[in-house]
Design a protein around this motif. Structure first.
Motif, short mmCIF file in Angstrom:
data_model
loop_
_atom_site.label_atom_id
_atom_site.label_comp_id
_atom_site.label_asym_id
_atom_site.label_seq_id
_atom_site.Cartn_x
_atom_site.Cartn_y
_atom_site.Cartn_z
N ILE A 85 5.73 31.13 -60.28
CA ILE A 85 5.37 29.61 -59.97
C ILE A 85 6.03 28.70 -60.78
CG2 ILE A 85 4.03 27.47 -60.10
CD1 ILE A 85 1.54 30.32 -59.72
N ASN A 86 6.35 28.64 -62.34
CA ASN A 86 6.91 28.49 -62.94
C ASN A 86 8.25 28.34 -63.64
OD1 ASN A 86 4.69 26.27 -63.51
ND2 ASN A 86 4.07 27.36 -64.75
N LYS A 87 8.86 29.28 -63.05
CA LYS A 87 9.77 29.94 -63.24
C LYS A 87 10.51 30.42 -62.24
CE LYS A 87 9.57 31.36 -68.14
NZ LYS A 87 9.83 32.50 -69.33
N ILE A 88 10.59 30.86 -61.35
CA ILE A 88 11.12 31.04 -60.10
C ILE A 88 10.84 30.31 -58.73
CG2 ILE A 88 11.22 33.57 -57.76
CD1 ILE A 88 12.09 33.54 -60.76
N GLY A 89 9.56 29.56 -58.68
CA GLY A 89 9.41 28.60 -57.77
C GLY A 89 8.56 29.00 -56.73
N PHE A 90 7.89 30.08 -56.71
CA PHE A 90 6.83 30.53 -55.75
C PHE A 90 5.46 29.79 -55.90
CE2 PHE A 90 8.31 34.99 -54.81
CZ PHE A 90 9.28 35.05 -54.60
N VAL A 91 5.37 30.20 -54.87
CA VAL A 91 3.14 29.26 -54.99
C VAL A 91 2.30 30.21 -54.80
CG1 VAL A 91 4.48 27.19 -53.67
CG2 VAL A 91 3.82 29.28 -52.46
N LEU A 92 0.84 29.31 -55.49
CA LEU A 92 0.00 30.71 -55.63
C LEU A 92 0.31 30.58 -53.82
CD1 LEU A 92 -2.02 32.12 -57.30
CD2 LEU A 92 -3.12 30.41 -57.00
N PRO B 12 -11.14 36.65 -58.43
CA PRO B 12 -11.76 37.58 -58.63
C PRO B 12 -12.06 39.16 -58.59
CG PRO B 12 -13.04 35.92 -58.91
CD PRO B 12 -11.97 35.65 -57.68
N MET B 13 -11.65 40.09 -58.91
CA MET B 13 -11.72 41.40 -58.66
C MET B 13 -12.52 42.31 -59.16
SD MET B 13 -7.77 42.47 -57.42
CE MET B 13 -9.02 45.22 -57.28
N GLY B 14 -13.40 41.97 -60.47
CA GLY B 14 -13.83 42.18 -61.30
C GLY B 14 -13.74 41.64 -63.24
N PRO B 15 -14.21 42.59 -63.89
CA PRO B 15 -14.39 41.35 -64.59
C PRO B 15 -12.41 41.11 -65.37
CG PRO B 15 -16.41 43.81 -65.14
CD PRO B 15 -15.68 43.52 -63.96
N ASN B 16 -12.64 40.75 -65.88
CA ASN B 16 -10.71 40.92 -66.59
C ASN B 16 -9.79 40.83 -65.68
OD1 ASN B 16 -12.13 38.74 -68.73
ND2 ASN B 16 -12.81 41.61 -69.25
N VAL B 17 -10.00 40.88 -64.35
CA VAL B 17 -9.14 40.92 -63.30
C VAL B 17 -9.14 40.50 -61.97
CG1 VAL B 17 -10.15 42.55 -62.57
CG2 VAL B 17 -7.98 43.29 -62.42
N SER B 18 -7.67 39.92 -61.37
CA SER B 18 -7.77 39.46 -60.26
C SER B 18 -6.54 40.10 -59.11
CB SER B 18 -7.96 37.17 -60.31
OG SER B 18 -8.56 37.07 -61.64
N TRP B 19 -7.44 39.75 -58.14
CA TRP B 19 -6.35 39.92 -56.87
C TRP B 19 -5.35 38.37 -56.59
CZ3 TRP B 19 -5.17 43.76 -53.86
CH2 TRP B 19 -4.46 43.57 -52.69
N ILE B 20 -3.91 38.66 -57.14
CA ILE B 20 -3.44 37.16 -57.26
C ILE B 20 -2.39 37.40 -56.17
CG2 ILE B 20 -1.37 35.60 -58.72
CD1 ILE B 20 -3.24 36.48 -61.09
N GLU B 21 -1.83 36.60 -55.54
CA GLU B 21 -0.73 36.69 -54.52
C GLU B 21 0.05 35.40 -54.61
OE1 GLU B 21 -1.52 37.56 -50.60
OE2 GLU B 21 -3.24 39.13 -50.58
N VAL B 22 1.26 35.47 -54.56
CA VAL B 22 2.21 34.61 -54.51
C VAL B 22 3.98 35.50 -53.60
CG1 VAL B 22 2.36 34.35 -57.11
CG2 VAL B 22 4.07 36.01 -56.56
N GLY B 23 3.74 33.98 -53.20
CA GLY B 23 5.14 34.18 -52.28
C GLY B 23 6.18 32.92 -52.42
N PRO B 24 7.67 32.68 -51.47
CA PRO B 24 8.40 31.66 -52.20
C PRO B 24 7.97 30.55 -51.14
CG PRO B 24 9.66 34.14 -51.07
CD PRO B 24 7.73 34.38 -50.93
N SER B 25 7.23 30.34 -50.23
CA SER B 25 6.43 28.89 -49.57
C SER B 25 4.77 29.66 -49.03
CB SER B 25 7.71 28.47 -49.11
OG SER B 25 7.12 29.16 -47.48
N GLU B 26 4.20 28.13 -49.28
CA GLU B 26 3.21 28.26 -48.33
C GLU B 26 3.21 28.31 -46.60
OE1 GLU B 26 0.28 27.63 -48.77
OE2 GLU B 26 1.08 26.62 -51.11
N ASP B 27 4.77 28.87 -46.51
CA ASP B 27 4.68 29.47 -45.08
C ASP B 27 5.36 31.02 -45.15
OD1 ASP B 27 4.49 26.55 -43.58
OD2 ASP B 27 6.34 26.34 -43.49
N GLU B 28 5.95 30.99 -45.62
CA GLU B 28 6.05 32.51 -46.10
C GLU B 28 4.74 33.43 -45.73
OE1 GLU B 28 8.48 36.22 -45.76
OE2 GLU B 28 8.83 34.31 -45.48
#
Length: 125
Positions: A23-30, A35-51
């Motif tokens: 997000i902060n170095k490449i410029g992708f968006v969240l 959450p998927m369980g203790p101390n782990v999440s499902w995280i997806e990032v992409g180049p833009s909101e529309d991608e």
């Protein structure tokens, strides 16, 4: 049958550091974080909101706990708008398919190519 490449999994040592990098170095968006369980999440990032295609920042240690011998989760997740039809067509075509998995976040199944590489097909609506 398959109409898009949906997600590519990147196995990371620290999900929050990876999220910060993309997000902060490449410029992708969240695109998604849940959450998927203790101390782990499902995280997806992409180049833009529309991608549509996203990177899934998946915990390497969680995957290694699930299968200590290797990181075995399919790293390419394909998408379809009709999972039932795709499943039946692949079976008819002689493709080795796994069981249909119905999860709160989507319906999916795994399939293997001619070399035994495993992929996942997920219905995105």
């Amino acid at each position: 049958m398959i109409n898009k490449i949906g997600k590519v999994t990147v196995y990371v040592n620290n999900q929050q550091q990876a999220k910060d990098f993309w997000i902060n170095k490449i410029g992708f968006v969240l695109k998604m974080e849940q959450p998927m369980g203790p101390n782990v999440s499902w995280i997806e990032v992409g180049p833009s909101e529309d991608e549509f295609t996203t990177l899934v920042l998946y915990s390497k240690s969680v995957m290694q706990q699930q299968n200590p011998s290797k990181v075995a989760h399919p790293s390419i997740l394909f998408s379809t708008t009709d999972i039932e039809s795709a499943y039946e067509k692949m079976k008819r075509n002689g493709v080795e398919v796994g069981e249909m998995m119905r999860m709160p976040f989507g319906t999916m199944f795994t399939f293997k190519d001619q070399d035994g590489n495993e992929y996942l097909l997920r219905e995105d609506k």
